[in-house]
Design a protein around this motif. Structure first.
Motif, PDB file in Angstrom:
ATOM      1  N   LEU A 145      86.991   7.266 -41.933  1.00  0.00           N
ATOM      2  CA  LEU A 145      85.920   8.404 -42.582  1.00  0.00           C
ATOM      3  C   LEU A 145      84.850   8.606 -41.770  1.00  0.00           C
ATOM      4  O   LEU A 145      83.972   9.239 -41.425  1.00  0.00           O
ATOM      5  CB  LEU A 145      85.175   8.110 -43.979  1.00  0.00           C
ATOM      6  N   ALA A 146      84.286   7.064 -41.082  1.00  0.00           N
ATOM      7  CA  ALA A 146      82.923   6.802 -39.838  1.00  0.00           C
ATOM      8  C   ALA A 146      83.636   7.222 -39.570  1.00  0.00           C
ATOM      9  O   ALA A 146      82.390   8.210 -38.456  1.00  0.00           O
ATOM     10  CB  ALA A 146      82.420   5.402 -40.161  1.00  0.00           C
ATOM     11  N   HIS A 147      84.189   7.528 -38.537  1.00  0.00           N
ATOM     12  CA  HIS A 147      84.339   7.915 -37.540  1.00  0.00           C
ATOM     13  C   HIS A 147      84.873  10.253 -37.223  1.00  0.00           C
ATOM     14  O   HIS A 147      84.248  10.024 -36.814  1.00  0.00           O
ATOM     15  CB  HIS A 147      86.128   7.880 -37.017  1.00  0.00           C
ATOM     16  N   CYS A 148      85.222   9.736 -38.512  1.00  0.00           N
ATOM     17  CA  CYS A 148      85.278  11.835 -38.796  1.00  0.00           C
ATOM     18  C   CYS A 148      83.733  12.259 -39.119  1.00  0.00           C
ATOM     19  O   CYS A 148      82.837  13.735 -38.404  1.00  0.00           O
ATOM     20  CB  CYS A 148      85.497  11.965 -40.050  1.00  0.00           C
ATOM     21  N   LEU A 149      83.020  11.850 -40.059  1.00  0.00           N
ATOM     22  CA  LEU A 149      81.338  11.899 -39.753  1.00  0.00           C
ATOM     23  C   LEU A 149      80.621  11.749 -39.025  1.00  0.00           C
ATOM     24  O   LEU A 149      79.891  12.819 -38.088  1.00  0.00           O
ATOM     25  CB  LEU A 149      80.929  11.050 -40.942  1.00  0.00           C
ATOM     26  N   ARG A 150      81.040  10.920 -37.449  1.00  0.00           N
ATOM     27  CA  ARG A 150      80.724  10.708 -36.617  1.00  0.00           C
ATOM     28  C   ARG A 150      80.618  12.412 -35.428  1.00  0.00           C
ATOM     29  O   ARG A 150      79.883  11.957 -34.629  1.00  0.00           O
ATOM     30  CB  ARG A 150      80.712   9.678 -36.306  1.00  0.00           C
ATOM     31  N   GLU A 151      82.059  12.083 -35.245  1.00  0.00           N
ATOM     32  CA  GLU A 151      82.659  13.177 -34.660  1.00  0.00           C
ATOM     33  C   GLU A 151      81.821  14.756 -34.850  1.00  0.00           C
ATOM     34  O   GLU A 151      81.380  15.275 -34.502  1.00  0.00           O
ATOM     35  CB  GLU A 151      83.671  12.872 -35.162  1.00  0.00           C
ATOM     36  N   SER A 152      81.175  14.804 -36.150  1.00  0.00           N
ATOM     37  CA  SER A 152      80.747  16.217 -36.595  1.00  0.00           C
ATOM     38  C   SER A 152      79.200  16.438 -36.642  1.00  0.00           C
ATOM     39  O   SER A 152      79.190  17.328 -35.998  1.00  0.00           O
ATOM     40  CB  SER A 152      80.585  15.972 -38.349  1.00  0.00           C
ATOM     41  N   ALA A 213      82.248  28.944 -36.627  1.00  0.00           N
ATOM     42  CA  ALA A 213      82.257  28.955 -37.752  1.00  0.00           C
ATOM     43  C   ALA A 213      82.395  27.796 -38.442  1.00  0.00           C
ATOM     44  O   ALA A 213      81.717  27.374 -39.422  1.00  0.00           O
ATOM     45  CB  ALA A 213      83.506  29.912 -38.405  1.00  0.00           C
ATOM     46  N   MET A 214      83.199  26.781 -38.679  1.00  0.00           N
ATOM     47  CA  MET A 214      82.995  25.956 -39.115  1.00  0.00           C
ATOM     48  C   MET A 214      83.929  24.603 -38.172  1.00  0.00           C
ATOM     49  O   MET A 214      84.964  24.776 -37.295  1.00  0.00           O
ATOM     50  CB  MET A 214      83.894  25.835 -40.299  1.00  0.00           C
ATOM     51  N   LEU A 215      84.422  23.249 -38.817  1.00  0.00           N
ATOM     52  CA  LEU A 215      85.129  22.184 -37.949  1.00  0.00           C
ATOM     53  C   LEU A 215      86.377  22.034 -38.769  1.00  0.00           C
ATOM     54  O   LEU A 215      85.789  21.485 -40.028  1.00  0.00           O
ATOM     55  CB  LEU A 215      83.834  20.961 -38.125  1.00  0.00           C
ATOM     56  N   ILE A 216      87.062  21.690 -39.212  1.00  0.00           N
ATOM     57  CA  ILE A 216      88.348  21.648 -39.450  1.00  0.00           C
ATOM     58  C   ILE A 216      89.269  20.705 -38.773  1.00  0.00           C
ATOM     59  O   ILE A 216      89.701  20.512 -37.724  1.00  0.00           O
ATOM     60  CB  ILE A 216      88.889  23.012 -40.013  1.00  0.00           C
ATOM     61  N   TYR A 217      89.626  18.747 -39.612  1.00  0.00           N
ATOM     62  CA  TYR A 217      89.733  18.452 -38.398  1.00  0.00           C
ATOM     63  C   TYR A 217      91.472  18.198 -38.754  1.00  0.00           C
ATOM     64  O   TYR A 217      92.009  18.566 -39.548  1.00  0.00           O
ATOM     65  CB  TYR A 217      89.364  16.651 -39.558  1.00  0.00           C
ATOM     66  N   THR A 218      92.335  17.266 -37.948  1.00  0.00           N
ATOM     67  CA  THR A 218      93.523  17.776 -38.088  1.00  0.00           C
ATOM     68  C   THR A 218      93.779  16.636 -38.080  1.00  0.00           C
ATOM     69  O   THR A 218      93.120  16.039 -39.005  1.00  0.00           O
ATOM     70  CB  THR A 218      94.245  17.007 -36.017  1.00  0.00           C
ATOM     71  N   SER A 219      95.628  16.345 -38.835  1.00  0.00           N
ATOM     72  CA  SER A 219      95.641  15.897 -39.537  1.00  0.00           C
ATOM     73  C   SER A 219      95.640  14.108 -39.145  1.00  0.00           C
ATOM     74  O   SER A 219      95.570  13.817 -40.259  1.00  0.00           O
ATOM     75  CB  SER A 219      97.147  15.825 -40.780  1.00  0.00           C
ATOM     76  N   GLY A 220      95.464  13.953 -38.700  1.00  0.00           N
ATOM     77  CA  GLY A 220      95.439  12.136 -38.183  1.00  0.00           C
ATOM     78  C   GLY A 220      96.727  11.840 -37.954  1.00  0.00           C
ATOM     79  O   GLY A 220      96.466  10.297 -38.313  1.00  0.00           O
ATOM     80  N   THR A 221      97.699  11.892 -37.838  1.00  0.00           N
ATOM     81  CA  THR A 221      99.089  11.282 -38.004  1.00  0.00           C
ATOM     82  C   THR A 221      99.307  10.419 -36.967  1.00  0.00           C
ATOM     83  O   THR A 221     100.336   9.950 -37.217  1.00  0.00           O
ATOM     84  CB  THR A 221      99.957  12.165 -38.559  1.00  0.00           C
ATOM     85  N   THR A 222      98.855  11.257 -36.141  1.00  0.00           N
ATOM     86  CA  THR A 222      99.081  10.205 -34.686  1.00  0.00           C
ATOM     87  C   THR A 222      98.195   9.295 -33.887  1.00  0.00           C
ATOM     88  O   THR A 222      98.133   9.662 -32.515  1.00  0.00           O
ATOM     89  CB  THR A 222      99.720  10.917 -33.591  1.00  0.00           C
ATOM     90  N   GLY A 223      97.339   9.442 -34.484  1.00  0.00           N
ATOM     91  CA  GLY A 223      95.781   8.514 -34.284  1.00  0.00           C
ATOM     92  C   GLY A 223      94.823   9.198 -35.070  1.00  0.00           C
ATOM     93  O   GLY A 223      94.545  10.233 -36.027  1.00  0.00           O
ATOM     94  N   MET A 224      93.544   9.044 -35.019  1.00  0.00           N
ATOM     95  CA  MET A 224      92.361   9.927 -35.785  1.00  0.00           C
ATOM     96  C   MET A 224      92.563  10.693 -35.498  1.00  0.00           C
ATOM     97  O   MET A 224      92.197  11.484 -34.738  1.00  0.00           O
ATOM     98  CB  MET A 224      90.891   8.617 -35.460  1.00  0.00           C
ATOM     99  N   PRO A 225      91.701  11.860 -37.270  1.00  0.00           N
ATOM    100  CA  PRO A 225      91.746  13.531 -37.084  1.00  0.00           C
ATOM    101  C   PRO A 225      90.367  13.570 -36.006  1.00  0.00           C
ATOM    102  O   PRO A 225      89.708  13.067 -35.367  1.00  0.00           O
ATOM    103  CB  PRO A 225      90.809  13.291 -38.124  1.00  0.00           C
ATOM    104  N   PRO A 227      87.852  16.661 -34.461  1.00  0.00           N
ATOM    105  CA  PRO A 227      87.535  18.161 -35.854  1.00  0.00           C
ATOM    106  C   PRO A 227      88.126  18.796 -34.592  1.00  0.00           C
ATOM    107  O   PRO A 227      87.447  19.021 -33.471  1.00  0.00           O
ATOM    108  CB  PRO A 227      85.745  17.826 -35.064  1.00  0.00           C
ATOM    109  N   ALA A 228      88.445  20.346 -34.975  1.00  0.00           N
ATOM    110  CA  ALA A 228      89.217  21.560 -34.317  1.00  0.00           C
ATOM    111  C   ALA A 228      87.873  22.786 -34.414  1.00  0.00           C
ATOM    112  O   ALA A 228      87.338  22.344 -35.862  1.00  0.00           O
ATOM    113  CB  ALA A 228      89.999  22.341 -34.764  1.00  0.00           C
ATOM    114  N   VAL A 229      87.017  23.355 -33.883  1.00  0.00           N
ATOM    115  CA  VAL A 229      86.675  24.006 -33.927  1.00  0.00           C
ATOM    116  C   VAL A 229      87.705  25.449 -34.700  1.00  0.00           C
ATOM    117  O   VAL A 229      87.754  26.224 -33.757  1.00  0.00           O
ATOM    118  CB  VAL A 229      85.518  24.904 -32.326  1.00  0.00           C
ATOM    119  N   TYR A 448      88.680  21.432 -28.933  1.00  0.00           N
ATOM    120  CA  TYR A 448      87.536  19.981 -30.781  1.00  0.00           C
ATOM    121  C   TYR A 448      86.762  19.890 -29.871  1.00  0.00           C
ATOM    122  O   TYR A 448      86.373  19.361 -28.916  1.00  0.00           O
ATOM    123  CB  TYR A 448      89.111  18.711 -29.829  1.00  0.00           C
ATOM    124  N   TYR A 449      85.818  19.943 -30.961  1.00  0.00           N
ATOM    125  CA  TYR A 449      84.357  19.297 -31.087  1.00  0.00           C
ATOM    126  C   TYR A 449      84.435  18.270 -30.467  1.00  0.00           C
ATOM    127  O   TYR A 449      84.438  17.075 -30.502  1.00  0.00           O
ATOM    128  CB  TYR A 449      84.446  20.375 -32.447  1.00  0.00           C
TER     129      TYR A 449
END
Length: 633
Positions: A145-152, A213-225, A227-229, A448-449
């Motif tokens: 969760l921290a990773h995804c929030l930071r990447e945004s 328009a927005m950021l939507i994350y990959t599923s993260g099945t092969t590593g950390m999610p 953020p895809a633009v 990826y953002y």
């Protein structure tokens, strides 16, 4: 009275037209042009008016004719919100975000929320003031969760009270510069009291359809999610794929309980309903116990699935009316099911059990540069993830193709002399790649953002000629002579055993046809003193325990239907369906692969191995024998 020759000529013309349509899939070509034409025209018109932001679509529906303004836009847990009401709430929330939270145009704001009408209002409120939402998977906790929030790069995170516990003190410490606003009922009431302000168009200026328009994350099945633009162009295209592709009208109701933090739920369902002036019925989460109940209550006509959703619905016990004793499987208004990941072994069973007329299978990826679709009402294209007619196939081949894969490197194969890749022949499997403008990649792939390395890893250069550029999907597909495209496997899931390549998807499909199998998740495991990876299947049977008869039948079925090298050597009996899936019901394999077939790592699951023509218990002593090299498979 029509003269006989004229009637005969008319009948002949109709028969000829029907033949040409069947032979060359001309109706599918027409659908292809309707989807792309509508999306491109909409983008052109919006861009010319300076209104690429999809907030303007909501505004047009809410402030246009009275009938549309007064019809439901969102249905959620018994509440109906009209287009006019949604627009009013969006303006209030937007003003609250701007005046009380200091959000400005261009800011990224994280949205950590379960499915609800509030999710939609906050999402569009951010668009209303020119900000960009970053959709966070609400299941995430801790480091992920921290990773995804930071990447945004967001400085504000809006959090659903229902998932507020996941924002732990540890997460807050890691992100000390981020403000967390848990949108409690009190805070929501404060936002509702804000005056509805429509800020000037200058706050929502977008220069190009490729703008974020927005950021939507990959599923993260092969590593950390990651953020895809998601660009405005992609939102338009996704909405048109599902709206036009399903032949929907303003009278339709789209039902989704797929996560709105994923592009399937947000772009393919909610935005499709919005563009059509239709209604989006939203379920909080997927459950076989509530799915059809909510579909019936909302009178939904189009339902959405992702991954193994249809399998779970098909193996669930039927719902029986407690008063009449009637089976309710077909008591609904659904005419079409749209989504991605419907397995061929479930396709017909799902259609027949629930009386679904049309399956609309879509192939796309969050960060993908192209998509495929297959509207199917009969067996011709059953199981296909895409379908092309004569004209659409020719046009698509100009910018999409399949290339042969090097099984050792798991990369597209390159000719040792020229260094170029080789296109897969018709009917042969190859990785799906999409052509990109070499001098301006972002026109078709926004990547990826903030992650140039991950973005560049998806791009291949010098594929068929010097200087060209192509997007790698990572998926191995097969395109046959009738224009049908089938999923073969995900690169990394295919494994080698006995010098042969084994497709996990194909093995799972075959095993799924066994009457006792409810779910099969196939993967390769490493064994001591053996090269390659041996096949293993995590399986759910229709009985709590596997008896000798069922295991023998499964082994016989696998040996009869599969090549010898593809027959799974190991079976891991899993207790319930969906035990290893993502939030979008897609099967995960990486944890199972890591645990392998060491009984001490299999948790409480029973392990079996193929011996003497059947599957027998595989115990710790057998594993020790493998470790010591006393057994050769």
């Amino acid at each position: 009275m029509v003269p006989v020759p004229a009637a005969a000529a008319a009948a002949g013309a109709l028969a000829g037209a029907a033949y040409l349509n069947a032979r060359f899939s001309l109706a599918h070509d027409l659908l292809f042009f309707r989807i792309f034409g509508s999306a491109l025209f909409g983008l052109f018109r919006a861009g010319r008016a300076g209104r690429l932001n999809v907030f303007y679509v909501l505004e047009a529906q809410a402030r246009g004719d009275k009938a549309t303004a007064a019809k439901p836009f969102v249905l959620f847990e018994g509440r109906a919100v009209t287009y006019a009401e949604a627009y009013d709430t969006v303006l209030r929330y937007g003003a609250w975000l701007r005046e009380r939270r200091g959000v400005r145009a261009g800011d990224v704001v994280a949205l950590d929320y379960q499915n609800s009408e509030t999710f939609v209002f906050l999402w569009f409120a951010l668009w209303a003031i020119g900000a960009k939402p970053a959709f966070i998977n609400h299941h995430l906790q801790g480091t992920a969760l921290a990773h995804c929030l930071r990447e945004s790069t967001a400085r504000l995170a809006l959090v659903d009270p229902r998932v507020a516990e996941s924002v732990s003190d540890e997460v807050r410490r890691e992100l000390s510069g981020m403000e967390f606003a848990v949108f409690t009922p009190e805070l929501e009431a404060e936002a509702q009291r804000q005056e509805p302000v429509r800020y000037p168009d200058a706050e929502r200026t977008e220069k190009e359809p490729t703008d974020m328009a927005m950021l939507i994350y990959t599923s993260g099945t092969t590593g950390m999610p990651k953020p895809a633009v998601i660009s405005w162009a992609k939102v338009y295209m996704a909405a048109n794929m599902s709206a036009k592709g399903t032949g929907s009208t303003p009278s339709d109701v789209f039902y989704t309980c797929m996560p709105l933090y994923h592009s399937a739920g947000s772009c393919l369902a909610v935005c499709s309903a919005l563009f059509l002036r239709a209604t989006a019925a939203i379920g909080r989460r997927f459950s076989t116990k509530t799915f059809w109940k909510e579909v019936r209550e909302t009178k939904s006509t189009v339902i959405q699935y992702v991954g193994e959703t249809c399998r779970y619905l098909t193996v669930a016990p039927p719902e029986i009316d407690p008063v009449t004793g009637e089976n309710l499987d077909k008591k609904h208004c659904v005419r079409a099911a749209m989504g991605n990941g419907l397995r061929p072994d479930v396709w017909d069973r799902f259609k027949e059990r629930f009386g679904i007329d049309t399956i609309y299978e879509i192939y796309a990826a969050t960060e993908g540069a192209a998509g495929l679709w297959n509207p199917s009402r009969n067996s011709f294209a059953k199981g296909a993830i895409g379908r092309f007619g004569l004209v659409s196939g020719a046009l698509s081949s100009l910018r999409t193709t399949l290339v042969e894969v090097d099984n050792e490197t798991e990369l597209p194969w390159r000719d040792p002399k020229t260094g170029f890749c080789k296109r897969a022949k018709t009917g042969e499997a190859g990785e799906f790649i999409v052509g990109l403008p070499a001098d301006d990649i972002k026109k078709r792939f926004q990547g990826y953002y903030g992650n140039t390395e991950a973005t560049n890893a998806k791009i291949m250069r010098d594929v068929f000629k010097k200087g060209d550029a192509w997007f790698r999907s990572g998926d191995v597909l097969r395109w046959d002579s009738d224009g049908r495209v089938y999923f073969h496997d995900r690169i990394g899931d295919t494994f080698r055993w006995k010098s042969e390549n084994v497709s996990t998807a194909e093995v799972a499909q075959v095993l799924g046809l066994h009457p006792a199998v409810q779910e099969a998740n196939v993967y390769g495991v490493q064994l001591p003193h053996h090269d390659g990876r041996a096949g293993c299947v995590a399986i759910v049977l229709d009985t709590p325990q596997a008896n000798a008869r069922v295991l023998a039948s499964l082994a016989s079925h696998a040996r009869e239907k599969l090549p010898r090298y593809a027959v799974p050597l190991f079976v891991r009996l899993v207790k319930e369906v969906g035990a290893q899936t993502t939030g979008t019901n897609k099967q995960q394999k990486h944890v199972l692969r890591q645990q392998g077939v060491d009984p001490s790592k299999a948790e409480d699951d029973a392990l079996f191995w193929l011996k003497g023509g059947t599957y027998v218990p595989f115990r710790l002593t057998d594993w020790k024998a493998l470790e010591q090299g006393a057994v050769k498979l």
